[in-house]
Design an enzyme around this catalytic site. Structure first.
Site, short mmCIF file in Angstrom:
data_model
loop_
_atom_site.label_atom_id
_atom_site.label_comp_id
_atom_site.label_asym_id
_atom_site.label_seq_id
_atom_site.Cartn_x
_atom_site.Cartn_y
_atom_site.Cartn_z
N TRP A 99 -3.22 -2.25 -13.04
CA TRP A 99 -3.46 -0.98 -12.36
C TRP A 99 -2.20 -0.13 -12.32
O TRP A 99 -2.25 1.08 -12.53
CB TRP A 99 -4.02 -1.21 -10.96
CG TRP A 99 -5.35 -1.92 -11.01
CD1 TRP A 99 -5.65 -3.13 -10.49
CD2 TRP A 99 -6.56 -1.46 -11.65
NE1 TRP A 99 -6.96 -3.46 -10.76
CE2 TRP A 99 -7.54 -2.46 -11.47
CE3 TRP A 99 -6.91 -0.30 -12.35
CZ2 TRP A 99 -8.83 -2.34 -11.96
CZ3 TRP A 99 -8.20 -0.18 -12.85
CH2 TRP A 99 -9.15 -1.19 -12.65
N ASP A 166 -0.81 2.70 -4.04
CA ASP A 166 -2.20 2.35 -4.34
C ASP A 166 -2.54 1.15 -3.44
O ASP A 166 -2.03 0.06 -3.65
CB ASP A 166 -2.32 1.99 -5.82
CG ASP A 166 -3.73 1.53 -6.21
OD1 ASP A 166 -4.59 1.38 -5.32
OD2 ASP A 166 -3.95 1.30 -7.42
N LYS A 190 -13.30 -2.09 -2.44
CA LYS A 190 -12.82 -3.44 -2.21
C LYS A 190 -12.87 -3.81 -0.73
O LYS A 190 -13.38 -4.85 -0.39
CB LYS A 190 -11.41 -3.62 -2.77
CG LYS A 190 -11.46 -3.94 -4.27
CD LYS A 190 -10.81 -2.95 -5.14
CE LYS A 190 -11.08 -3.24 -6.61
NZ LYS A 190 -10.40 -2.25 -7.44
C1 PLP Z 1 -9.89 -1.65 -8.51
C2 PLP Z 1 -8.56 -1.05 -8.48
C3 PLP Z 1 -8.29 0.21 -9.06
C4 PLP Z 1 -9.33 0.99 -9.80
O1 PLP Z 1 -10.20 1.59 -8.94
P1 PLP Z 1 -11.36 2.56 -9.46
O2 PLP Z 1 -11.92 3.05 -8.17
O3 PLP Z 1 -12.33 1.71 -10.25
O4 PLP Z 1 -10.79 3.62 -10.30
C5 PLP Z 1 -7.01 0.70 -8.94
N1 PLP Z 1 -6.04 0.03 -8.31
C6 PLP Z 1 -6.26 -1.18 -7.75
C7 PLP Z 1 -5.15 -1.90 -7.05
C8 PLP Z 1 -7.53 -1.76 -7.82
O5 PLP Z 1 -7.75 -2.96 -7.27
#
Ligand code: PLP
Length: 357
Positions: A99, A166, A190
């Protein structure tokens, strides 16, 4: 058979939140219409949006300097929206996995992008520490929980420049000092809700500093000025988010989520370390409380497919590891009951009894 949901994302949500959201799909608050067939500009939805916003602010103790917006596009859309809004000359990134790399790739389209530290040398099994952060960066970007590799920052780092994080996969699982961050973002799917909505928590004074023109939908200021209703927001996902946040609050808030996360992770890492058939993949001090990665121990590698089938037959769902790490990954998000971890531990012990050489 009882099913134990260890999916990495989209992932387990509180049953109560799902049931309340299902009711709102059939009829919202006795108004004779479904949540899905009303304008987002009605009082009925405004209330939902406002409450989701207020609950998130309360649960994370977000100061007034920071605004909350709910957007579409997933965390991946933020990978370019962030540099679009913030990168004038130079940004710093810490490369802690897939990511982070995707975020780095997008930033390069907007300006100089320095990778200040990386854990790629050991397949992203740790969080880099002790690197220098230049004071002339527009911002520093980190990924606080690395969903694929099972590593996590356990503290809010000190940064001399605007810190962007993030937090897709560890938001609401530990108390965070939001004032230390200029921007926090993530996909909700998540730990906060269903797929389809992205949260952005941004300190307002960092916006409007870049010289490039911004398309309206990219400019955070438009979404802030319109309380996430600059265009049609993801109405249903926001409703589910509100229900999840209500549940988190009723359980005792983020401190209680953190206590449960430690309890679950303690049980599972304890078994991984004790059981001679298995070993963890992440550096002990950086182990994620949310995504617990493990593999068959040396000498037992060939048993991996068998353990997966064994676990499946006992109701474990979603424990196959990401292909880049292999082995197994048990995602233990907020809504996962301790009983599910206990069931997985029992499963590992039973497998051990059948296979110890
Ligand atoms: C799942 C995830 C993403 C991607 O998220 P999307 O909503 O599918 O774009 C980005 N960063 C992390 C840490 C993730 O776990």
């Amino acid at each position: 058979m009882k099913v134990h949901n260890f999916n990495a994302g989209p992932s387990i949500l509180p049953r109560e939140a799902i049931e309340n959201s299902a009711k709102a799909v059939l009829e919202l608050d006795g108004i004779g219409l479904s949540l899905l067939e009303i304008s987002h500009r009605t009082k009925d939805f405004e209330k939902v949006n406002d409450e989701a916003n207020a609950l998130l602010r309360e649960l994370l103790n977000i100061p007034d300097t920071h605004k909350i917006i709910f957007l579409g596009g997933g965390a991946s859309t933020q990978f370019f929206t962030i540099p679009y809004n913030l990168l004038e000359k130079k940004a710093g990134y810490v490369n802690t996995g897939v990511w982070a790399k995707k975020a780095i790739k997008e930033a390069k389209n907007f300006g100089e992008t320095q990778v200040l530290a990386s854990s790629e040398d050991r397949n992203f099994s740790y969080i880099p520490k002790g690197y220098q952060i230049p004071s002339d960066l527009d911002y520093l970007h980190i990924t606080t929980n690395n969903t694929i590799y099972g590593t996590e920052y356990h503290t809010d780092i000190d940064s001399p420049v605007n810190l962007v994080a993030d937090m897709s996969s560890d938001i609401l699982s530990r108390p965070v000092d939001v004032s230390k961050y200029a921007l926090i973002y993530g996909g909700a799917q998540k730990n906060m809700g269903p797929a389809g909505v992205t949260f952005v928590i941004v300190r307002e004074d960092i916006l409007g500093k870049v010289s490039r023109p911004l398309p309206s939908m990219v400019d955070y200021r438009n979404h802030i000025a319109n309380d996430s209703m600059f265009n049609t927001p993801p109405v249903f996902p926001i409703y589910v988010v509100r229900e999840v946040l209500k549940w988190v609050k009723a359980q005792g808030g983020v401190p209680e989520m953190n206590r449960r996360a430690h309890e679950r992770a303690g049980l599972l890492y304890g078994e991984i370390d004790r059981n001679p058939l298995f070993k963890g993949t992440a550096a002990t001090e950086d182990r994620s409380l949310m995504n617990i990665c493990f593999v068959m121990n040396d000498g037992y590698e060939e048993l991996a497919p068998e353990f997966l089938d064994f676990a499946k037959s006992r109701g474990m769902v979603g424990i196959k590891g990401h292909r880049l790490v292999g082995g197994f990954r048990a995602s233990c998000y907020n809504a996962l009951p301790k009983e599910s971890v206990e069931a997985l531990v029992a499963c590992m012990r039973e497998f051990e009894a059948e296979h110890t050489k």
